[in-house]
Motif scaffolding. Structure first.
Motif, PDB file in Angstrom:
ATOM      1  N   ALA A  68       0.835  -1.207   0.000  1.00  0.00           N
ATOM      2  CA  ALA A  68       0.000   0.000   0.000  1.00  0.00           C
ATOM      3  C   ALA A  68       0.869   1.257   0.000  1.00  0.00           C
ATOM      4  CB  ALA A  68      -0.950  -0.007   1.193  1.00  0.00           C
ATOM      5  N   ALA A  69       1.957   1.243   0.746  1.00  0.00           N
ATOM      6  CA  ALA A  69       2.858   2.404   0.783  1.00  0.00           C
ATOM      7  C   ALA A  69       3.565   2.579  -0.560  1.00  0.00           C
ATOM      8  CB  ALA A  69       3.880   2.244   1.904  1.00  0.00           C
ATOM      9  N   LEU A  70       3.967   1.475  -1.201  1.00  0.00           N
ATOM     10  CA  LEU A  70       4.616   1.572  -2.505  1.00  0.00           C
ATOM     11  C   LEU A  70       3.633   2.102  -3.557  1.00  0.00           C
ATOM     12  CD1 LEU A  70       7.237   1.047  -4.115  1.00  0.00           C
ATOM     13  CD2 LEU A  70       6.343  -1.248  -4.601  1.00  0.00           C
ATOM     14  N   VAL A  71       2.394   1.635  -3.510  1.00  0.00           N
ATOM     15  CA  VAL A  71       1.367   2.125  -4.433  1.00  0.00           C
ATOM     16  C   VAL A  71       1.120   3.610  -4.193  1.00  0.00           C
ATOM     17  CG1 VAL A  71      -1.083   1.973  -5.049  1.00  0.00           C
ATOM     18  CG2 VAL A  71       0.277  -0.117  -4.815  1.00  0.00           C
ATOM     19  N   ALA A  72       1.013   4.009  -2.930  1.00  0.00           N
ATOM     20  CA  ALA A  72       0.777   5.423  -2.610  1.00  0.00           C
ATOM     21  C   ALA A  72       1.921   6.286  -3.122  1.00  0.00           C
ATOM     22  CB  ALA A  72       0.595   5.598  -1.103  1.00  0.00           C
ATOM     23  N   GLU A  73       3.156   5.829  -2.942  1.00  0.00           N
ATOM     24  CA  GLU A  73       4.313   6.585  -3.435  1.00  0.00           C
ATOM     25  C   GLU A  73       4.263   6.704  -4.953  1.00  0.00           C
ATOM     26  OE1 GLU A  73       9.171   6.253  -3.586  1.00  0.00           O
ATOM     27  OE2 GLU A  73       8.099   5.254  -1.954  1.00  0.00           O
ATOM     28  N   SER A  74       3.904   5.617  -5.622  1.00  0.00           N
ATOM     29  CA  SER A  74       3.843   5.662  -7.089  1.00  0.00           C
ATOM     30  C   SER A  74       2.726   6.586  -7.563  1.00  0.00           C
ATOM     31  CB  SER A  74       3.652   4.257  -7.666  1.00  0.00           C
ATOM     32  OG  SER A  74       2.336   3.775  -7.461  1.00  0.00           O
ATOM     33  N   GLN A  75       1.637   6.658  -6.832  1.00  0.00           N
ATOM     34  CA  GLN A  75       0.529   7.529  -7.224  1.00  0.00           C
ATOM     35  C   GLN A  75       0.923   8.995  -7.172  1.00  0.00           C
ATOM     36  OE1 GLN A  75      -2.441   5.933  -4.515  1.00  0.00           O
ATOM     37  NE2 GLN A  75      -3.553   5.040  -6.242  1.00  0.00           N
ATOM     38  N   ARG A  76       1.844   9.338  -6.313  1.00  0.00           N
ATOM     39  CA  ARG A  76       2.287  10.740  -6.224  1.00  0.00           C
ATOM     40  C   ARG A  76       3.013  11.193  -7.489  1.00  0.00           C
ATOM     41  NH1 ARG A  76       2.834   9.161  -0.763  1.00  0.00           N
ATOM     42  NH2 ARG A  76       5.049   8.684  -0.919  1.00  0.00           N
ATOM     43  N   THR A  77       3.470  10.239  -8.306  1.00  0.00           N
ATOM     44  CA  THR A  77       4.118  10.609  -9.563  1.00  0.00           C
ATOM     45  C   THR A  77       3.090  10.999 -10.615  1.00  0.00           C
ATOM     46  OG1 THR A  77       4.073   8.389 -10.547  1.00  0.00           O
ATOM     47  CG2 THR A  77       5.976   8.943  -9.129  1.00  0.00           C
ATOM     48  N   GLY A  78       1.838  10.573 -10.430  1.00  0.00           N
ATOM     49  CA  GLY A  78       0.797  10.836 -11.423  1.00  0.00           C
ATOM     50  C   GLY A  78       0.837   9.870 -12.595  1.00  0.00           C
ATOM     51  N   ILE A  79       1.696   8.868 -12.539  1.00  0.00           N
ATOM     52  CA  ILE A  79       1.831   7.898 -13.626  1.00  0.00           C
ATOM     53  C   ILE A  79       1.005   6.649 -13.279  1.00  0.00           C
ATOM     54  CG2 ILE A  79       3.433   6.417 -14.892  1.00  0.00           C
ATOM     55  CD1 ILE A  79       5.584   8.573 -14.367  1.00  0.00           C
ATOM     56  N   GLU A  80       0.092   6.299 -14.168  1.00  0.00           N
ATOM     57  CA  GLU A  80      -0.739   5.110 -13.967  1.00  0.00           C
ATOM     58  C   GLU A  80       0.032   3.855 -14.363  1.00  0.00           C
ATOM     59  OE1 GLU A  80      -3.828   4.867 -12.602  1.00  0.00           O
ATOM     60  OE2 GLU A  80      -3.540   6.996 -12.131  1.00  0.00           O
ATOM     61  N   TRP A  81      -0.190   2.760 -13.628  1.00  0.00           N
ATOM     62  CA  TRP A  81       0.456   1.496 -13.952  1.00  0.00           C
ATOM     63  C   TRP A  81      -0.473   0.351 -13.571  1.00  0.00           C
ATOM     64  CZ3 TRP A  81       1.560  -1.778  -9.829  1.00  0.00           C
ATOM     65  CH2 TRP A  81       1.539  -1.187  -8.558  1.00  0.00           C
ATOM     66  N   ASP A  82      -0.187  -0.829 -14.142  1.00  0.00           N
ATOM     67  CA  ASP A  82      -1.030  -1.999 -13.907  1.00  0.00           C
ATOM     68  C   ASP A  82      -0.317  -3.103 -13.133  1.00  0.00           C
ATOM     69  OD1 ASP A  82      -3.449  -1.162 -15.398  1.00  0.00           O
ATOM     70  OD2 ASP A  82      -2.065  -1.139 -17.089  1.00  0.00           O
ATOM     71  N   VAL A  83       0.900  -3.443 -13.533  1.00  0.00           N
ATOM     72  CA  VAL A  83       1.676  -4.460 -12.823  1.00  0.00           C
ATOM     73  C   VAL A  83       3.110  -3.962 -12.665  1.00  0.00           C
ATOM     74  CG1 VAL A  83       0.263  -6.418 -13.601  1.00  0.00           C
ATOM     75  CG2 VAL A  83       2.313  -5.793 -14.875  1.00  0.00           C
ATOM     76  N   VAL A  84       3.778  -4.511 -11.647  1.00  0.00           N
ATOM     77  CA  VAL A  84       5.169  -4.134 -11.400  1.00  0.00           C
ATOM     78  C   VAL A  84       6.034  -5.392 -11.457  1.00  0.00           C
ATOM     79  CG1 VAL A  84       4.906  -4.225  -8.865  1.00  0.00           C
ATOM     80  CG2 VAL A  84       6.751  -2.874  -9.874  1.00  0.00           C
ATOM     81  N   PHE A  85       7.171  -5.263 -12.138  1.00  0.00           N
ATOM     82  CA  PHE A  85       8.161  -6.334 -12.206  1.00  0.00           C
ATOM     83  C   PHE A  85       9.230  -6.029 -11.162  1.00  0.00           C
ATOM     84  CE2 PHE A  85       6.086  -6.492 -16.218  1.00  0.00           C
ATOM     85  CZ  PHE A  85       6.091  -7.825 -16.582  1.00  0.00           C
TER      86      PHE A  85
END
Length: 134
Positions: A68-85
């Motif tokens: 959840a914290a990693l997703v929240a951090e990524s959301q602050r970039t404004g870049i949408e994503w679906d899966v992470v490698f």
């Protein structure tokens, strides 16, 4: 240990004898160039498409608490994503590799994913569950 979720990944990384730096390449599902009608129909149903790298980051396990914290951090970039490698880079001695040392590895990871080579990496959805790509 079989890693089936983000928490397993963190536990395993923290157990390693050498300090780890985790490498994350976030991707977005997109239609390929010049898609066929079948490809377009599958994509609209949430299947198929190509995974395009859109964001990269490296972290030590101690810099991460949960998905959840990693997703929240990524959301602050404004870049949408679906899966992470996810990949990992081992340190030598007591120090984890630096972000500068991880940069080349992240670039190679992106290149590998762009060529369709996904089998070397753990793939997680936004809920932090390991998934298999088809």
């Amino acid at each position: 240990m079989a890693i089936s979720r983000f928490a397993d990944l963190l536990d395993e990384a923290r157990r390693q004898p050498e300090p780890q730096r985790l490498l994350f390449v976030f991707t977005r599902a997109e239609l390929p160039d010049n898609p066929t009608e079948e490809q377009r129909a599958r994509f609209e149903q949430g299947e198929g498409g190509v995974l395009t790298p859109v964001l990269c980051v490296d972290k030590t396990p101690d810099e991460l608490s949960d998905m959840a914290a990693l997703v929240a951090e990524s959301q602050r970039t404004g870049i949408e994503w679906d899966v992470v490698f996810v990949g990992a880079l081992s340190g030598r001695g007591r120090e984890a590799p630096t972000s500068e040392e991880a940069e080349n590895h992240l670039q190679r990871m992106v290149q590998s994913l762009q060529m369709g080579n996904t089998q070397s990496f753990l793939v997680l959805n936004r809920q932090g569950e390991a998934i298999a790509l088809q």
